[in-house]
Design an enzyme around this catalytic site. Structure first.
Site, PDB file in Angstrom:
ATOM      1  N   LYS A 121       0.905  -1.168  -0.027  1.00  0.00           N
ATOM      2  CA  LYS A 121      -0.129   0.019  -0.099  1.00  0.00           C
ATOM      3  C   LYS A 121       0.754   1.328   0.181  1.00  0.00           C
ATOM      4  O   LYS A 121       1.929   1.123  -0.033  1.00  0.00           O
ATOM      5  CB  LYS A 121      -0.947  -0.002   1.148  1.00  0.00           C
ATOM      6  CG  LYS A 121      -1.993  -1.352   0.995  1.00  0.00           C
ATOM      7  CD  LYS A 121      -2.699  -1.324  -0.143  1.00  0.00           C
ATOM      8  CE  LYS A 121      -4.024  -1.825  -0.284  1.00  0.00           C
ATOM      9  NZ  LYS A 121      -4.125  -3.403   0.337  1.00  0.00           N
TER      10      LYS A 121
HETATM   11  C1  LIG Z   1      -5.521  -4.082   0.586  1.00  0.00           C
HETATM   12  C2  LIG Z   1      -6.860  -3.822   0.842  1.00  0.00           C
HETATM   13  C3  LIG Z   1      -7.530  -4.287   2.077  1.00  0.00           C
HETATM   14  C4  LIG Z   1      -7.090  -5.010   3.147  1.00  0.00           C
HETATM   15  O1  LIG Z   1      -6.167  -4.702   3.833  1.00  0.00           O
HETATM   16  P1  LIG Z   1      -4.887  -5.689   4.124  1.00  0.00           P
HETATM   17  O2  LIG Z   1      -4.380  -4.856   5.008  1.00  0.00           O
HETATM   18  O3  LIG Z   1      -4.134  -6.415   3.223  1.00  0.00           O
HETATM   19  O4  LIG Z   1      -5.773  -6.765   5.034  1.00  0.00           O
HETATM   20  C5  LIG Z   1      -9.052  -3.908   1.784  1.00  0.00           C
HETATM   21  N1  LIG Z   1      -9.404  -3.349   0.775  1.00  0.00           N
HETATM   22  C6  LIG Z   1      -8.647  -3.043  -0.342  1.00  0.00           C
HETATM   23  C7  LIG Z   1      -9.513  -2.178  -1.530  1.00  0.00           C
HETATM   24  C8  LIG Z   1      -7.307  -3.196  -0.461  1.00  0.00           C
HETATM   25  O5  LIG Z   1      -6.942  -3.081  -1.272  1.00  0.00           O
END
Ligand SMILES: *Cc1c(COP(=O)(O)O)cnc(C)c1O
Length: 397
Positions: free
Chosen positions: A186
């Site tokens: 992210k």
């Molecule tokens: C990455 C993501 C999540 C969940 O995040 P994690 O930290 O990987 O559990 C939820 N929604 C979206 C749109 C994502 O890209």
């Protein structure tokens, strides 16, 4: 959106402070921690940066979406409207609280179509959950007014859009409650981590307890605390939070560089007749982590996607075939393949997704290509990439 590209001395310093104190947990052990409260510190930093009253750090973005839904009162049998284009975590979290994910079409914002949302509302609808995919935002004014008209919650999955905004309000902080992810791919990372943000103090108090077995966190004897609500363990560790503090300090620079690099690519691609770009309800609020564009047809999009690789540019996503991000490949959801039995309320309440098509979404996603914007490209590399992308796309048009 790669915070993973920048990991250095600042992250190591923060983590070492935790390692030297030896207190890896965010609660308690006051005497041993040498004054380090990394999770608390990162929460303050998020509150300040996003201009929101409350931030609750969590162990993942999935935990954040789950917590957000739970503390906002979404539960057994409630319907949550969400888009056909997102990451599987969005519906996993809906199912985790016992609610029903209702998939609806996207539009050229690559997020929820307000028209499709209106048509999907039933007496069971409790929340609308836009997902700000690939760093850019949904049409939040339109969705908010639908929520207001129908007395529904607006829950923002801003997991991919940390640092983005909508008309001056941070994405995630616009609705009733919002969610971020700090997983490894992210915009910024904690290794693993997430957060819920809200201006609603009741939700904030519940989130604080919910992520820690229901602890009320009153007083300084953990064992003597009471538990007004049932909870889980979605706590973040001090080590992960420490990484996140250093990454928070990089956020402005990350967005700055992404903007610079994306602008070069977008300017170059704008010269190509026949392609168009994702609609951004507030172009200035982009977090610039992807450049998403449309080819005129599915066939041309497939050819362009292949040409982009053949011409030597990596990191181009064709979501229509993607296993994780588009409804077509979510067989486990369509079939409700749990590892254990799923509640009757969900089984009975689920729309029948087997063989269900979303032609309006297909008509957009089948023509979409998204290019990941990297931080470590040199100016030369960005220009070179822009030229190659233009050549590749022109070669198929
Ligand atoms: C990455 C993501 C999540 C969940 O995040 P994690 O930290 O990987 O559990 C939820 N929604 C979206 C749109 C994502 O890209």
């Amino acid at each position: 959106m790669p915070g993973f590209e920048w990991f250095g001395d600042a992250e190591r310093k923060e983590v070492n402070e935790v390692l030297y104190s030896g207190v890896l947990m965010r609660y308690g052990f006051d005497g041993m921690r040498n004054g380090h409260w990394k999770a608390k510190e990162m929460e303050k930093a998020i509150e300040t940066k996003m201009n929101v009253k409350h931030a609750q750090l969590l162990s993942s973005g999935t935990a954040a979406v789950t917590t957000a839904l739970a503390v906002a009162g979404v539960g057994a049998g409630d319907e949550v409207i969400m888009p056909t284009f997102t990451f599987v975590a969005s519906f996993e979290s809906v199912l985790a609280v016992g609610a029903i994910p209702v998939l609806v079409d996207i539009d050229e914002t690559l997020t929820l179509s307000p028209e499709a949302v209106k048509n999907a509302i039933t007496p069971k609808t409790k929340a609308i959950m836009p997902v700000h995919m690939c760093g850019s935002m949904a049409d939040l004014d339109a969705l908010k007014s639908i929520c207001d008209d129908n007395n529904l919650l607006l829950v923002e999955d801003a997991c991919q859009a940390f640092g983005g905004s909508y008309k001056g309000t941070a994405l995630g902080a616009f609705g009733d409650i919002g969610c971020y992810s700090f997983d490894y791919v992210k915009t910024i990372t904690c290794g693993e981590g997430g957060a819920v943000v809200t201006n609603n103090s009741d939700y904030a108090i519940k989130a604080d307890g919910y992520q820690d077995h229901g602890h009320d966190h009153i007083g300084n004897d953990r064992g003597a605390e009471t538990h007004p609500y049932l909870g889980f363990n979605y706590r973040i560790s001090e080590m992960n939070a420490a990484v996140g503090i250093a990454q928070m300090n990089r956020l402005d620079d990350i967005i700055f560089v992404q903007k610079k690099n994306k602008t070069v690519l977008k300017d170059a691609l704008s010269t190509i007749e026949g392609i168009s770009f994702r609609v951004l309800p507030d172009p200035d609020g982009d977090n610039y982590s992807f450049l998403s564009f449309f080819l005129p047809t599915e066939e041309l999009a497939r050819k362009a996607h292949k040409a982009l690789a053949d011409f030597g540019t990596d990191g181009n996503f064709y979501w229509f075939d993607n296993n994780w991000h588009y409804y077509k490949k979510w067989d486990h959801l369509h079939n409700l393949d749990g590892v254990s039995p799923i509640s009757k309320q969900v089984v009975d309440g689920m729309p029948n997704y087997k063989g269900k098509e979303f032609p309006a979404s297909d008509a957009i996603i089948s023509r979409t290509i998204s290019t990941l914007i990297k931080l470590n490209w040199t100016e030369e590399e960005v220009k070179d990439r822009a030229n190659k992308m233009v050549e590749a796309i022109k070669s198929v048009l």
